[in-house]
Design a protein around this motif. Structure first.
Motif, PDB file in Angstrom:
ATOM      1  N   UNK A  51       0.845  -1.186   0.000  1.00 38.44           N
ATOM      2  CA  UNK A  51       0.000   0.000   0.000  1.00 38.44           C
ATOM      3  C   UNK A  51       0.882   1.238   0.000  1.00 38.44           C
ATOM      4  N   UNK A  52       0.747   2.055  -1.068  1.00 39.51           N
ATOM      5  CA  UNK A  52       1.550   3.257  -1.218  1.00 39.51           C
ATOM      6  C   UNK A  52       0.698   4.353  -1.840  1.00 39.51           C
ATOM      7  N   UNK A  53       1.106   5.589  -1.620  1.00 41.05           N
ATOM      8  CA  UNK A  53       0.475   6.693  -2.327  1.00 41.05           C
ATOM      9  C   UNK A  53       0.776   6.561  -3.816  1.00 41.05           C
ATOM     10  N   UNK A  54      -0.229   6.833  -4.650  1.00 41.12           N
ATOM     11  CA  UNK A  54      -0.030   6.749  -6.095  1.00 41.12           C
ATOM     12  C   UNK A  54       1.082   7.686  -6.550  1.00 41.12           C
ATOM     13  N   UNK A  55       1.307   8.757  -5.787  1.00 42.24           N
ATOM     14  CA  UNK A  55       2.324   9.731  -6.167  1.00 42.24           C
ATOM     15  C   UNK A  55       3.741   9.247  -5.865  1.00 42.24           C
ATOM     16  N   UNK A 491       6.229  17.168  -5.860  1.00 41.13           N
ATOM     17  CA  UNK A 491       6.552  16.748  -7.216  1.00 41.13           C
ATOM     18  C   UNK A 491       7.689  15.741  -7.211  1.00 41.13           C
ATOM     19  N   UNK A 492       7.564  14.741  -8.085  1.00 39.57           N
ATOM     20  CA  UNK A 492       8.625  13.755  -8.265  1.00 39.57           C
ATOM     21  C   UNK A 492       8.719  13.387  -9.733  1.00 39.57           C
ATOM     22  N   UNK A 493       9.880  12.906 -10.117  1.00 37.86           N
ATOM     23  CA  UNK A 493      10.105  12.395 -11.462  1.00 37.86           C
ATOM     24  C   UNK A 493      10.630  10.976 -11.332  1.00 37.86           C
ATOM     25  N   UNK A 494      10.383  10.173 -12.342  1.00 37.34           N
ATOM     26  CA  UNK A 494      10.832   8.786 -12.270  1.00 37.34           C
ATOM     27  C   UNK A 494      11.224   8.277 -13.643  1.00 37.34           C
ATOM     28  N   UNK A 495      11.945   7.184 -13.637  1.00 38.47           N
ATOM     29  CA  UNK A 495      12.271   6.467 -14.864  1.00 38.47           C
ATOM     30  C   UNK A 495      12.143   4.979 -14.592  1.00 38.47           C
ATOM     31  N   UNK A 496      11.784   4.242 -15.608  1.00 37.46           N
ATOM     32  CA  UNK A 496      11.537   2.811 -15.432  1.00 37.46           C
ATOM     33  C   UNK A 496      11.947   2.059 -16.687  1.00 37.46           C
ATOM     34  N   UNK A 530       9.495   7.201 -18.736  1.00 37.80           N
ATOM     35  CA  UNK A 530       9.879   8.294 -17.844  1.00 37.80           C
ATOM     36  C   UNK A 530       8.642   9.129 -17.576  1.00 37.80           C
ATOM     37  N   UNK A 531       8.526   9.610 -16.360  1.00 38.31           N
ATOM     38  CA  UNK A 531       7.321  10.351 -16.043  1.00 38.31           C
ATOM     39  C   UNK A 531       7.483  11.279 -14.866  1.00 38.31           C
ATOM     40  N   UNK A 532       6.417  11.967 -14.546  1.00 35.41           N
ATOM     41  CA  UNK A 532       6.388  12.874 -13.406  1.00 35.41           C
ATOM     42  C   UNK A 532       5.049  12.746 -12.706  1.00 35.41           C
ATOM     43  N   UNK A 533       5.045  13.078 -11.419  1.00 34.28           N
ATOM     44  CA  UNK A 533       3.821  13.089 -10.628  1.00 34.28           C
ATOM     45  C   UNK A 533       3.845  14.333  -9.758  1.00 34.28           C
ATOM     46  N   UNK A 534       2.715  15.031  -9.724  1.00 37.01           N
ATOM     47  CA  UNK A 534       2.716  16.315  -9.024  1.00 37.01           C
ATOM     48  C   UNK A 534       1.363  16.600  -8.400  1.00 37.01           C
ATOM     49  N   UNK A 535       1.403  17.170  -7.198  1.00 36.66           N
ATOM     50  CA  UNK A 535       0.241  17.755  -6.529  1.00 36.66           C
ATOM     51  C   UNK A 535       0.529  19.240  -6.385  1.00 36.66           C
ATOM     52  N   UNK A 536      -0.229  20.063  -7.079  1.00 31.33           N
ATOM     53  CA  UNK A 536       0.103  21.472  -7.212  1.00 31.33           C
ATOM     54  C   UNK A 536      -0.939  22.364  -6.540  1.00 31.33           C
ATOM     55  N   UNK A 537      -0.545  23.611  -6.327  1.00 33.74           N
ATOM     56  CA  UNK A 537      -1.442  24.649  -5.815  1.00 33.74           C
ATOM     57  C   UNK A 537      -2.194  24.184  -4.572  1.00 33.74           C
ATOM     58  N   UNK A 538      -1.387  23.862  -3.574  1.00 30.54           N
ATOM     59  CA  UNK A 538      -1.931  23.475  -2.276  1.00 30.54           C
ATOM     60  C   UNK A 538      -2.852  22.258  -2.397  1.00 30.54           C
ATOM     61  N   UNK A 539      -2.387  21.287  -3.207  1.00 27.20           N
ATOM     62  CA  UNK A 539      -3.088  20.012  -3.374  1.00 27.20           C
ATOM     63  C   UNK A 539      -4.493  20.176  -3.958  1.00 27.20           C
ATOM     64  N   UNK A 540      -4.634  21.116  -4.887  1.00 28.81           N
ATOM     65  CA  UNK A 540      -5.902  21.271  -5.587  1.00 28.81           C
ATOM     66  C   UNK A 540      -5.818  20.803  -7.039  1.00 28.81           C
TER      67      UNK A 540
END
Length: 750
Positions: A51-55, A491-496, A530-540
């Motif tokens: 169980x992990x956060x999707x981000x 924000x995070x970036x990843x590669x796979x 390769x991708x990125x995941x982000x929660x922006x503007x105070x998680x909105x």
């Protein structure tokens, strides 16, 4: 022109939704100061069997849950409703409400046989559903759907070269909870879902979930003058779960489930495409067909299963055991030519050279799976999991042709695997993950009765042939490596890099027509992402994206149709896919939520010498270079079959507060499917583009009573979308479901 009308309807639909969302946004902006604490919900996934956060997971994942998921099934639709509702995910079928065919990032399998192998794995409550009939189990009382894109060959094994669709049911809780949801609609639709659960003792809790849905027959048989001859269904299912927690260290979950379906297989419509055109013509009438055979295309299936999921915490290690058994059987019959051959030699609608009716039966399917997994506990710098997996299945398929009679083939498949995955937290920002799996896969096919009760044997047009058993085996190592870097908390970036394989496949359906079984060698995939995941503007605002490129060596293909509606397995040298996905959510305020998703998939077959047989009817227009006799096409450079080049999804929900006790809400969803070729070879007729469906839901929710009442509509512009075809006899088509309107209520109890 049909094209112009479709474009106008699409434009109107988008304009309505755009206007709706714009007005919502304007109103929301006025209220922003009052409701500046609205946030997006956190999403937890189990794509890495934790169980992990999707981000935090370095994999391209999309989820469906709650209203967004349930709204798709208001009209009693089946699992195919997921098609184009998630970027990169598509599904279709020519087998009615069973045997769905899934595609992800363009990669899938168009084989319509009940023994077909697919590269998209369907996992329900941690149990793989390998057979195509098991994949069609109804979706109800679902907690969450995870669409995990790209090869998943380390933790989930072979036959996941395209990805996984993972369904998780709502689990028993210690506290009492229950709900009932019922709906009625056009075409005699009734749709009931209910669940009740809670603690039975201090250590035992339970949950019972039920589904009961039906739709009246609504399609006339104009040949027999029988009104409302077919098109309906009755689907019933239940799930019983028992959770046993005798100590803090041990928890056991028992899952028992069953399904019974009585309905209509796919409706084949003869000559609804004119040679040289992919537009539905004057032969197409959604409400009627002309059938002289097939008994109005009945379909009856039953499935049962159970699983036991045990987790035992030993302190530093948790041991997990998942044991499961699935069974299924049933039959479906169809007037495959989709029309009528009259006694005077004429046919209707259009030219139909000969009658074709077939029946397929799945008998005595048994699938047993066992997984044992050891996982490290705690939040140490190094975490790991390792385990083993065993799979065993057997079943027979009986194919019954009106001329050749009944032929039975037996399939068996045994697989075992060892796997492991490790995560190393290099520092606060960087984590790396590596995984490895060894899989041994063995399959066999043998032949039972041939041409039983067939007229072909009587007149000497067929003989009983000797078929030696077919045995294939493959042992492969698959692996993956991932890195995730947190730029900051938002924000995070990843590669796979991932590798996987689809085991060898055996296809024996052609034995029913005096043909030979075919074998496709194992395919392997190398995927870069390769991708990125982000929660922006105070998680909105949540914005996730990925780009990918993959190469499939020895890609398995199924040549369907041709001169005799045969199924022939083959391998192409390579298949290449490149594209990207975007998933977004925008919480404007407490009252307004907008989601949008988009995917682009560019796929290409690379094999200069590969020839695939073209339409046996002679009524289609191949656009590929042809062999010297014109019976086959060179398909080098073609896109994969049933691989939409683009998918666009939009949803919007706005709530109008009604005092402190309730709200009125408006929910709309839109799904668009770009250019899609239905076959490996390309024709003018069987390439679609610009198809869409629009849904709408307007209702009232009372907070105090936990009661919701809503009006709903699915495919509200009544789009006629070509979803599948048959090319061996005439230009036959299969279309989507019509517009359905209804009312639904839901009452929850706590």
């Amino acid at each position: 022109m049909k094209t112009t009308k479709t474009m106008k309807k699409a434009a109107i639909a988008l304009s309505i939704q755009a206007a709706l969302l714009t007005s919502m946004s304007s109103f929301a902006a006025e209220q922003a100061d009052k409701k500046d604490d609205s946030k997006l919900e956190k999403i937890t996934v189990t794509a890495l069997k934790r169980s992990q956060s999707i981000q935090d997971v370095p994999v391209s994942i999309a989820t469906l849950s709650g209203e967004k998921f349930e709204n798709m099934f208001s009209s009693g639709d089946d699992i195919l409703s997921l098609a184009t509702r998630v970027p990169g995910l598509y599904a279709e079928s020519s087998n009615g409400r069973v045997a769905p065919r899934f595609y992800m990032r363009g990669l899938g399998n168009s084989d319509f046989d009940l023994a077909a192998s697919q590269p998209v794995s369907i996992i329900m409550d941690d149990v793989v559903m390998e057979n195509v009939v098991l994949k069609s189990f109804p979706l109800f009382d679902v907690d969450q759907v995870e669409v995990i894109r790209g090869p998943q060959g380390t933790l989930f094994g072979r036959n996941t070269t395209a990805g996984i669709v993972k369904f998780t049911s709502r689990k028993p809780t210690d506290d009492f909870e229950a709900y009932v949801k019922g709906g009625v609609g056009t075409y005699g639709l009734t749709n009931f879902v209910g669940a009740v659960g809670g603690g039975l003792t201090d250590t035992l809790s339970a949950r019972i979930s039920v589904l009961e849905q039906s739709k009246d027959d609504w399609i006339d048989n104009a040949h027999t003058n029988e009104e409302n001859a077919f098109g309906g269904h009755k689907d019933s299912a239940y799930r019983i779960q028992l959770a046993y927690n005798p100590t803090e260290q041990l928890d056991v979950l028992f899952n028992f489930h069953s399904r019974s379906l009585d309905g209509t297989s796919s409706v084949f419509r003869a000559n609804v495409l004119t040679t040289g055109s992919n537009k539905l013509n004057e032969n197409y009438d959604r409400d009627s067909v002309k059938y002289d055979d097939g008994d109005n295309n009945p379909q009856v299936y039953d499935a049962d299963g159970w699983s036991v999921n045990v987790n035992y915490d030993l302190g530093n290690i948790t041991v997990t055991s998942i044991t499961a058994m699935e069974t299924a059987e049933g039959r479906g019959k169809g007037d495959i030519d989709g029309g009528v051959n009259n006694a005077d030699g004429s046919s209707e609608p259009g030219f139909i050279p000969f009658s074709a009716v077939t029946e397929d039966q799945l008998n005595d399917l048994e699938q047993f799976t066992q997984e044992v997994r050891f996982s490290s506990n705690g939040n140490s710098q190094l975490s790991w999991q390792a385990g083993g997996f065993y799979y065993d299945s057997s079943f027979s398929v009986v194919s019954i042709d009106g001329f050749f009679g009944a032929t039975e083939v037996f399939h068996e498949n045994t697989t075992w695997a060892l796997f492991g995955q490790t995560t190393y937290q290099v520092n606060d920002q960087l984590s790396v993950i590596g995984g490895l799996r060894y899989t041994d896969d063995d399959k066999s096919l043998s032949v039972g009765d041939q041409n039983k009760d067939g007229f072909a044997l009587v007149i000497g047009a067929a003989t009983i042939q000797e078929y030696a058993p077919v045995n294939v085996g493959e042992a492969k190592v698959s692996w993956e490596a991932m890195a995730n870097y947190k730029i900051d908390n938002d924000m995070s970036v990843y590669t796979r890099i991932s590798n996987g394989f689809r085991a060898q496949s055996i296809q024996g359906r052609d034995i029913a027509f005096e043909g030979m079984p075919s074998v496709a060698e194992a395919e392997t995939i190398m995927s870069y992402e390769a991708g990125f995941k982000s929660d922006l503007f105070n998680n909105t605002i949540r914005l996730n994206g990925a780009v990918f490129h993959y190469t499939v060596d020895d890609i398995q293909l199924t040549a369907v149709g041709g001169n005799g509606n045969s199924i022939g397995l083959t391998n192409a040298g390579k298949g290449v896919g490149t594209g990207f996905e975007l998933d977004s959510e925008f919480r404007v305020n407490e009252n307004l939520l907008i989601t949008a998703g988009f995917s682009y998939n560019k796929t290409e077959l690379q094999d200069e010498s590969l020839l695939i047989g073209v339409c046996g009817s002679g009524q289609c227009t191949p656009t590929d270079p042809l062999s010297s006799d014109g019976s086959a096409a060179y398909v080098d450079g073609n896109p994969f079959p049933n691989a939409p080049e683009t998918i666009l999804t939009l949803t919007g929900r706005y709530a109008f507060p009604m005092g402190d006790s309730g709200e009125v809400f408006i929910y709309s969803d839109y799904a668009y499917q770009g250019e899609t070729s239905l076959y490996i070879y390309q024709t003018e007729e069987y390439v679609t583009d610009g198809q869409f469906e629009l849904g709408l839901r307007v209702g009232y929710f009372n907070y105090d009573l936990d009661l919701e009442v809503a009006l709903f509509g699915r495919n509200i512009t009544d789009e006629d979308n070509l979803k599948a075809g048959i090319d061996f006899n005439n230009n036959t088509g299969v279309v989507n479901e019509p517009a359905v309107w209804g009312i639904e209520f839901k009452k929850s109890f706590f």
